[in-house]
Write a protein that holds these residues in place. Structure first.
Motif: not given
Length: 459
Positions: A237-261
């Motif tokens: 359970k921790d692994f699934v939650a941590n993977v989701s969190h670790e992937l979500k953070t960079p993906i959100t940043s990449i998407r957010g800054f790309a949309e802004t540009l």
């Protein structure tokens, strides 16, 4: 008529003749005198001797074997199956003796088999990995095994002969037993218990004991230790939650800054460069995370094949030391290396280099500027000892047992800022275990940590 019957009939005729002869002699003795009286008296003595011989014969062939048979029967009743009776070569006494001896041998064999089966069952029950308790239909405990005593403590005399609810206070166990008796079906429940200061989880399974005529005679309780399963489930359970969190953070940043540009066409070149730099950093971190996940997955599935070679430590660490010195100098850290010369051992040089670099980079990342880091390599007769020490922030006591778990971080903010994926120590542990080695850690908060790796020279 066979020989035995003819002999017995002959003895009867002689006995009857001798008895009649003695009686006649006794009657006519007073009526005679002189030589006739002497002859009658002599005949009586001869008849009496014959009678004694016959009586002795009857004692030896009938009375004595019967007494021996009675004694052996009493011994069999007492449980002494080694006893044997006196056997005559012929007659009914022989048949009786043979029958009793056959019975004694059969009982002895049955007793031996019963002891062997009892010993086998006892061995099986005491070597079970689950606790076992047998309860009769009145609720009294009749049997427990060694694992049960390890789980609940105390000795068998503290349980056997007592009511189960007097020796087991957990209400969940009471409910399982009551439902097993009530529904005459297998019932389950879960309990927790602290053993040696550690929390353990147990699954309690109750099964009814029913005889051939469908009467309920009791219940068997089996206690399965599911602590490891619980831990694996929590780790998953921790692994699934941590993977989701670790992937979500960079993906959100990449998407957010790309949309802004894309949306802000008027942004100046400085802002665009800043956003693109962040996107590159986050995508690099995402790539490292995916790479480490694939690497860890391959290692855990035992697909990692070690390329074992003879490692000369002086030559092997030459390039690694250069990289470590460069990273340490960037933070103004004092780097001290204490490497015993001419050490050699067998192992995978690339994988073990990955271990050393990972531990050293962690020491650098978690040590403040102007601090110190140390690399020591020594050996004994059987193993190579690698120590990585720092004067960094240290590791709390509660975290030392978890730092080798996937995605576990002592300081999440600092780890993320340094680009760590949280998988490095998990990979390090698997590589060391693949070399049949060990890794331990000692630490003191605010003063630093020391990781000790021991690798067998030959394995």
């Amino acid at each position: 008529m066979d020989a035995k019957k003819r002999i017995n009939l002959f003895y009867r005729y002689i006995l009857m003749t001798a008895s009649v002869f003695i009686l006649i002699g006794i009657v006519i003795l007073p009526l005679t005198s002189g030589e006739e009286q002497f002859f009658v008296l002599f005949s009586l003595i001869i008849g009496f001797i014959i009678l004694l011989i016959l009586i002795y014969h009857m004692f030896e062939n009938y009375v004595r074997p019967i007494r021996a048979s009675i004694n052996v029967t009493n011994e069999l009743v007492k449980g002494n199956y080694n006893a044997r009776t006196y056997v005559k070569p012929y007659g009914e006494a022989q048949q009786l003796s043979n029958t009793i001896n056959v019975l004694a041998r059969n009982l002895q064999e049955m007793s031996i088999q019963e002891k062997m089966q009892g010993s086998q069952w006892k061995t099986v029950m005491n070597n079970m990995e689950s606790g076992l308790m047998l309860i009769d239909e009145r609720g009294y405990v009749h049997l427990i095994n060694r694992k049960f005593m390890q789980m609940f403590g105390r000795n068998s005399v503290d349980y056997i002969g007592f009511l189960y609810y007097d020796v087991l206070k957990d209400k969940t166990i009471h409910k399982v037993v009551q439902e097993t008796f009530l529904y005459e079906e297998k019932m389950t429940g879960n309990i927790t218990k602290t053993i040696n200061s550690e929390k353990h989880y147990f699954e309690v399974v109750g099964a009814p004991v029913i005889n051939d005529v469908k009467d309920l005679k009791g219940a068997v309780l089996v206690f399965h230790d599911i602590t490891d399963l619980k831990r694996v489930e929590e780790m998953r359970k921790d692994f699934v939650a941590n993977v989701s969190h670790e992937l979500k953070t960079p993906i959100t940043s990449i998407r957010g800054f790309a949309e802004t540009l894309l949306e802000d066409e008027m942004a100046d070149d400085g802002i665009k460069e800043q956003f693109l730099t962040i996107i590159l950093k986050e995508s690099t971190r995402l790539q490292s995370l995916v790479h480490d996940l694939l690497e860890l997955s391959k290692i855990e599935k035992e697909e990692m094949k070690l390329s074992t070679k003879l490692i000369e430590v002086d030559e092997w660490l030459h390039n690694s030391l250069t990289l470590i010195e460069q990273q340490a100098s960037k933070k103004s850290l004092e780097f001290t290396k204490e490497i015993k010369p001419n050490i050699s051992f067998h192992g995978d040089p690339d994988r073990l280099q990955q271990v050393v670099l990972n531990l050293m980079y962690n020491a650098i990342n978690y040590t403040a500027e102007e601090g110190s880091i140390f690399l020591r390599i020594d050996e004994n007769d059987h193993e190579v000892i690698i120590e990585v020490e720092d004067t960094g922030i240290g590791i709390p006591d509660e975290a030392r047992q978890r730092i080798f778990e996937r995605f576990y971080r002592v300081d999440r903010a600092r780890s993320r800022n340094t680009g760590g994926t949280g998988l490095g120590l998990a990979i390090v542990k698997h590589i060391i275990e693949a070399h049949q080695g060990t890794i331990t850690v000692t630490s003191e908060m605010g003063k630093g940590s020391c990781f000790t790796v021991k690798i067998p020279k030959k394995w």
